[in-house]
Design a protein around this motif. Structure first.
Motif, PDB file in Angstrom:
ATOM      1  N   SER A  45       0.807  -1.222   0.011  1.00 53.44           N
ATOM      2  CA  SER A  45      -0.166  -0.150   0.113  1.00 53.44           C
ATOM      3  C   SER A  45       0.952   1.347   0.083  1.00 53.44           C
ATOM      4  CB  SER A  45      -0.930  -0.016   1.154  1.00 53.44           C
ATOM      5  OG  SER A  45      -1.837  -1.113   1.339  1.00 53.44           O
ATOM      6  N   ALA A  46       1.873   1.132   0.688  1.00 52.99           N
ATOM      7  CA  ALA A  46       2.843   2.296   0.731  1.00 52.99           C
ATOM      8  C   ALA A  46       3.664   2.571  -0.679  1.00 52.99           C
ATOM      9  CB  ALA A  46       4.022   2.243   2.096  1.00 52.99           C
ATOM     10  N   GLU A  47       3.875   1.492  -1.180  1.00 53.10           N
ATOM     11  CA  GLU A  47       4.102   1.686  -2.644  1.00 53.10           C
ATOM     12  C   GLU A  47       3.520   2.320  -3.603  1.00 53.10           C
ATOM     13  OE1 GLU A  47       6.839  -1.058  -5.772  1.00 53.10           O
ATOM     14  OE2 GLU A  47       5.395  -1.889  -4.438  1.00 53.10           O
ATOM     15  N   ASP A  48       2.251   1.837  -3.374  1.00 48.40           N
ATOM     16  CA  ASP A  48       1.148   2.379  -4.409  1.00 48.40           C
ATOM     17  C   ASP A  48       0.928   3.928  -4.160  1.00 48.40           C
ATOM     18  OD1 ASP A  48       0.720  -0.096  -5.242  1.00 48.40           O
ATOM     19  OD2 ASP A  48      -1.075  -0.594  -3.971  1.00 48.40           O
ATOM     20  N   LEU A  49       1.134   4.257  -2.739  1.00 45.38           N
ATOM     21  CA  LEU A  49       0.990   5.626  -2.349  1.00 45.38           C
ATOM     22  C   LEU A  49       2.138   6.417  -3.198  1.00 45.38           C
ATOM     23  CD1 LEU A  49       0.017   5.647   1.386  1.00 45.38           C
ATOM     24  CD2 LEU A  49      -1.427   6.654  -0.521  1.00 45.38           C
ATOM     25  N   LYS A  50       3.150   5.883  -2.930  1.00 47.65           N
ATOM     26  CA  LYS A  50       4.523   6.652  -3.312  1.00 47.65           C
ATOM     27  C   LYS A  50       4.340   6.791  -5.010  1.00 47.65           C
ATOM     28  CE  LYS A  50       8.028   4.008  -4.136  1.00 47.65           C
ATOM     29  NZ  LYS A  50       9.180   3.231  -3.983  1.00 47.65           N
ATOM     30  N   ILE A  51       3.737   5.568  -5.755  1.00 47.11           N
ATOM     31  CA  ILE A  51       3.935   5.836  -7.052  1.00 47.11           C
ATOM     32  C   ILE A  51       2.836   6.818  -7.603  1.00 47.11           C
ATOM     33  CG2 ILE A  51       3.195   4.589  -9.268  1.00 47.11           C
ATOM     34  CD1 ILE A  51       4.621   1.998  -7.692  1.00 47.11           C
ATOM     35  N   SER A  52       1.607   6.811  -6.829  1.00 48.75           N
ATOM     36  CA  SER A  52       0.586   7.767  -7.405  1.00 48.75           C
ATOM     37  C   SER A  52       0.575   9.155  -6.720  1.00 48.75           C
ATOM     38  CB  SER A  52      -0.842   6.973  -6.782  1.00 48.75           C
ATOM     39  OG  SER A  52      -1.003   5.679  -7.064  1.00 48.75           O
ATOM     40  N   ILE A  53       1.027   9.383  -5.613  1.00 49.91           N
ATOM     41  CA  ILE A  53       0.855  10.865  -5.105  1.00 49.91           C
ATOM     42  C   ILE A  53       2.207  11.241  -4.440  1.00 49.91           C
ATOM     43  CG2 ILE A  53      -1.518  10.754  -4.876  1.00 49.91           C
ATOM     44  CD1 ILE A  53      -1.232  10.319  -1.877  1.00 49.91           C
ATOM     45  N   GLY A  54       3.203  10.234  -4.424  1.00 49.93           N
ATOM     46  CA  GLY A  54       4.400  10.386  -3.829  1.00 49.93           C
ATOM     47  C   GLY A  54       5.037  11.655  -4.388  1.00 49.93           C
ATOM     48  N   THR A  55       5.672  12.744  -3.575  1.00 43.16           N
ATOM     49  CA  THR A  55       6.469  13.713  -4.307  1.00 43.16           C
ATOM     50  C   THR A  55       7.830  13.937  -3.330  1.00 43.16           C
ATOM     51  OG1 THR A  55       6.497  16.231  -4.793  1.00 43.16           O
ATOM     52  CG2 THR A  55       5.151  15.498  -2.985  1.00 43.16           C
ATOM     53  N   ALA A  56       8.793  14.458  -3.793  1.00 46.85           N
ATOM     54  CA  ALA A  56       9.992  14.807  -3.154  1.00 46.85           C
ATOM     55  C   ALA A  56      10.279  16.264  -3.036  1.00 46.85           C
ATOM     56  CB  ALA A  56      11.339  14.238  -3.535  1.00 46.85           C
ATOM     57  N   PHE A  57       9.199  17.223  -3.575  1.00 50.03           N
ATOM     58  CA  PHE A  57       9.491  18.641  -3.817  1.00 50.03           C
ATOM     59  C   PHE A  57       7.943  19.252  -3.503  1.00 50.03           C
ATOM     60  CE2 PHE A  57      10.803  22.656  -5.933  1.00 50.03           C
ATOM     61  CZ  PHE A  57      11.678  22.680  -5.575  1.00 50.03           C
ATOM     62  N   PRO A  58       7.714  20.444  -2.913  1.00 42.27           N
ATOM     63  CA  PRO A  58       6.470  20.765  -2.767  1.00 42.27           C
ATOM     64  C   PRO A  58       5.677  21.001  -4.132  1.00 42.27           C
ATOM     65  CG  PRO A  58       8.131  22.210  -1.590  1.00 42.27           C
ATOM     66  CD  PRO A  58       8.888  21.267  -2.425  1.00 42.27           C
ATOM     67  N   VAL A  59       4.501  20.666  -4.132  1.00 43.90           N
ATOM     68  CA  VAL A  59       3.736  20.469  -5.612  1.00 43.90           C
ATOM     69  C   VAL A  59       2.708  21.685  -5.632  1.00 43.90           C
ATOM     70  CG1 VAL A  59       3.858  18.149  -6.074  1.00 43.90           C
ATOM     71  CG2 VAL A  59       1.944  19.065  -4.503  1.00 43.90           C
ATOM     72  N   GLU A  60       2.402  22.194  -6.720  1.00 45.96           N
ATOM     73  CA  GLU A  60       1.395  23.132  -6.776  1.00 45.96           C
ATOM     74  C   GLU A  60      -0.038  22.746  -6.460  1.00 45.96           C
ATOM     75  OE1 GLU A  60       1.982  25.222 -10.517  1.00 45.96           O
ATOM     76  OE2 GLU A  60       3.998  25.776 -10.029  1.00 45.96           O
ATOM     77  N   GLU A  61      -0.395  21.336  -7.132  1.00 48.80           N
ATOM     78  CA  GLU A  61      -1.547  21.126  -7.047  1.00 48.80           C
ATOM     79  C   GLU A  61      -1.637  19.826  -6.066  1.00 48.80           C
ATOM     80  OE1 GLU A  61      -5.144  19.200  -9.935  1.00 48.80           O
ATOM     81  OE2 GLU A  61      -3.386  20.084 -10.841  1.00 48.80           O
ATOM     82  N   GLU A  62      -2.377  19.941  -4.750  1.00 52.45           N
ATOM     83  CA  GLU A  62      -2.388  18.698  -3.981  1.00 52.45           C
ATOM     84  C   GLU A  62      -3.183  17.549  -4.417  1.00 52.45           C
ATOM     85  OE1 GLU A  62      -1.702  17.889   0.330  1.00 52.45           O
ATOM     86  OE2 GLU A  62      -0.820  18.929  -1.149  1.00 52.45           O
ATOM     87  N   LYS A  63      -2.617  16.594  -4.238  1.00 49.15           N
ATOM     88  CA  LYS A  63      -3.307  15.060  -4.694  1.00 49.15           C
ATOM     89  C   LYS A  63      -3.791  14.353  -3.327  1.00 49.15           C
ATOM     90  CE  LYS A  63      -0.752  14.689  -8.959  1.00 49.15           C
ATOM     91  NZ  LYS A  63       0.305  13.911  -9.901  1.00 49.15           N
ATOM     92  N   THR A  64      -4.606  13.521  -3.499  1.00 50.55           N
ATOM     93  CA  THR A  64      -4.860  12.716  -2.564  1.00 50.55           C
ATOM     94  C   THR A  64      -5.294  11.352  -2.989  1.00 50.55           C
ATOM     95  OG1 THR A  64      -7.571  13.140  -2.608  1.00 50.55           O
ATOM     96  CG2 THR A  64      -5.929  14.536  -1.039  1.00 50.55           C
ATOM     97  N   MET A  65      -5.252  10.307  -2.004  1.00 44.48           N
ATOM     98  CA  MET A  65      -5.234   9.015  -2.263  1.00 44.48           C
ATOM     99  C   MET A  65      -6.155   8.286  -1.041  1.00 44.48           C
ATOM    100  SD  MET A  65      -2.821   6.082  -4.030  1.00 44.48           S
ATOM    101  CE  MET A  65      -3.324   4.519  -3.822  1.00 44.48           C
ATOM    102  N   GLU A  66      -6.991   7.597  -1.135  1.00 42.08           N
ATOM    103  CA  GLU A  66      -7.494   6.651   0.045  1.00 42.08           C
ATOM    104  C   GLU A  66      -6.793   5.392   0.069  1.00 42.08           C
ATOM    105  OE1 GLU A  66     -11.522   4.763   0.391  1.00 42.08           O
ATOM    106  OE2 GLU A  66     -11.877   6.815   1.424  1.00 42.08           O
ATOM    107  N   VAL A  67      -6.379   5.258   1.164  1.00 37.31           N
ATOM    108  CA  VAL A  67      -5.745   3.804   1.479  1.00 37.31           C
ATOM    109  C   VAL A  67      -6.206   3.266   2.844  1.00 37.31           C
ATOM    110  CG1 VAL A  67      -3.806   4.773   2.878  1.00 37.31           C
ATOM    111  CG2 VAL A  67      -3.412   2.683   2.166  1.00 37.31           C
TER     112      VAL A  67
END
Length: 343
Positions: free
Chosen positions: A202-224
């Motif tokens: 589940s953590a890997e799915d989160l990383k791939i889908s909404i993971g970021t290493a730099f501040p983003v302009e558009e916030e993304k969310t995902m349910e886990v």
């Protein structure tokens, strides 16, 4: 009479890519093996085994035989290699020559383990090539000229950073911080902030889908979905990009610091070349959103993500197969050029 099918293998902590000379990449499977503990029999290998992670009964265990870029379970790795080689080349009486990629920081003992596992799995002769070199070749860099190239290969278990010139590694650093450590950091973060336990998948799915290493302009969310540590019952939570940025901050900063430390040891002329050409990133881990921006900000050097970054190491291994006889000893290690006999 059969034709020899030379094989190139990117033996990664997270996945295995197999390249067949003349055919290209023929296989990409997770580095997971499911075995029956009672009979020691292999039940599944690759994607089917990955589906079993965290979902097996007591007598079946799904394991990843490589940790941090090196073999942690020799017997299982040998069986996994035998399975992949046989699946890739089919039934052949001619044993293939095999090139396997290893991280730049592995010890002689760890190299020996890879050589033995491959030869026992059916290879006629095994060569080793360091991952940054294979990644650079696969990314299309001309490493034969006297010009500096910096390559960052971020896999599942290790991050390899190297400055390459004239076909050889000038400065390198290999750290055991990569994709898997990001997954573990996400699991810890969610447990601490939300009091919910999630699995590494589940953590890997989160990383791939909404993971970021730099501040983003558009916030993304995902349910886990995970397990509430207070009630012990399943619970759904919504994770945001900001959560992911905070969760992975320490891990991605360690990677950026390692890149900076390699720059500090790089000769000025080569550093100038890199500043002009930019840094090239390969491996599945480099696809974390914003990681290239973080490294560019940390170093002040433009950072590019290679085309088809996940396959670069395997492609570079394949190109090395085409030129096995002409490659220098500095690029390849094998069980004949190195004498491992006991004195």
């Amino acid at each position: 009479m059969g034709i020899r099918a030379d094989v190139g293998i990117d033996l990664g902590t997270a996945s295995v890519l197999v390249y067949i000379r003349g055919k290209g990449i023929v296989m990409q499977e997770p580095s997971v093996v499911a075995i029956d503990k009672n009979t020691n029999r292999i039940l599944e290998v690759g994607e089917e085994a990955r589906k079993m992670l965290g979902r097996t009964p007591g007598n079946i265990v799904a394991i990843r035989p490589l940790r941090d870029g090196v073999i942690s379970d020799f017997d299982i790795t040998e069986k996994m290699l035998k399975y992949f080689i046989k699946k890739a080349i089919g039934s052949s009486f001619i044993r293939p020559r095999v090139i396997i990629c290893v991280p730049s920081g592995v010890t002689e003992v760890e190299k020996r383990a890879v050589l033995d596992a491959s030869n026992n799995a059916g290879a006629k002769r095994t060569f080793l090539i360091e991952e940054p070199v294979a990644a650079a070749i696969g990314a299309g860099l001309d490493i034969s000229k006297p010009a500096g190239h910096m390559i960052i290969d971020i896999g599942g278990g290790t991050t390899d950073i190297a400055v390459i010139s004239l076909g050889g590694i000038v400065v390198s650093k290999s750290i055991k911080i990569a994709g898997d450590k990001c997954d573990e950091a996400i699991v810890r973060y969610i447990r601490k902030k939300y009091n919910v336990m999630v699995g590494t998948r589940s953590a890997e799915d989160l990383k791939i889908s909404i993971g970021t290493a730099f501040p983003v302009e558009e916030e993304k969310t995902m349910e886990v979905r995970g397990r509430n540590l207070v009630t012990g019952l399943p619970k759904n939570i919504t994770i945001s990009s900001s959560d992911m940025l905070e969760a992975m901050e320490e891990t991605v900063t360690s990677i950026a610091d390692a890149v900076h430390s390699v720059f500090e040891k790089t000769p000025p002329e080569l550093a100038s070349d890199i500043s002009e050409r930019g840094i090239v990133m390969t491996g599945g881990g480099c696809l974390i959103d914003g990681l290239d921006k973080l490294i560019a900000k940390r170093t002040g050097v433009i950072t590019h993500i290679a085309d088809d970054a996940v396959s670069c190491v395997a492609k570079g291994t394949g190109k090395s197969l085409e030129n096995l006889d002409s490659l220098s000893d500095s690029l390849l290690t094998d069980d004949i050029r190195k004498d491992y006999r006991r004195v």
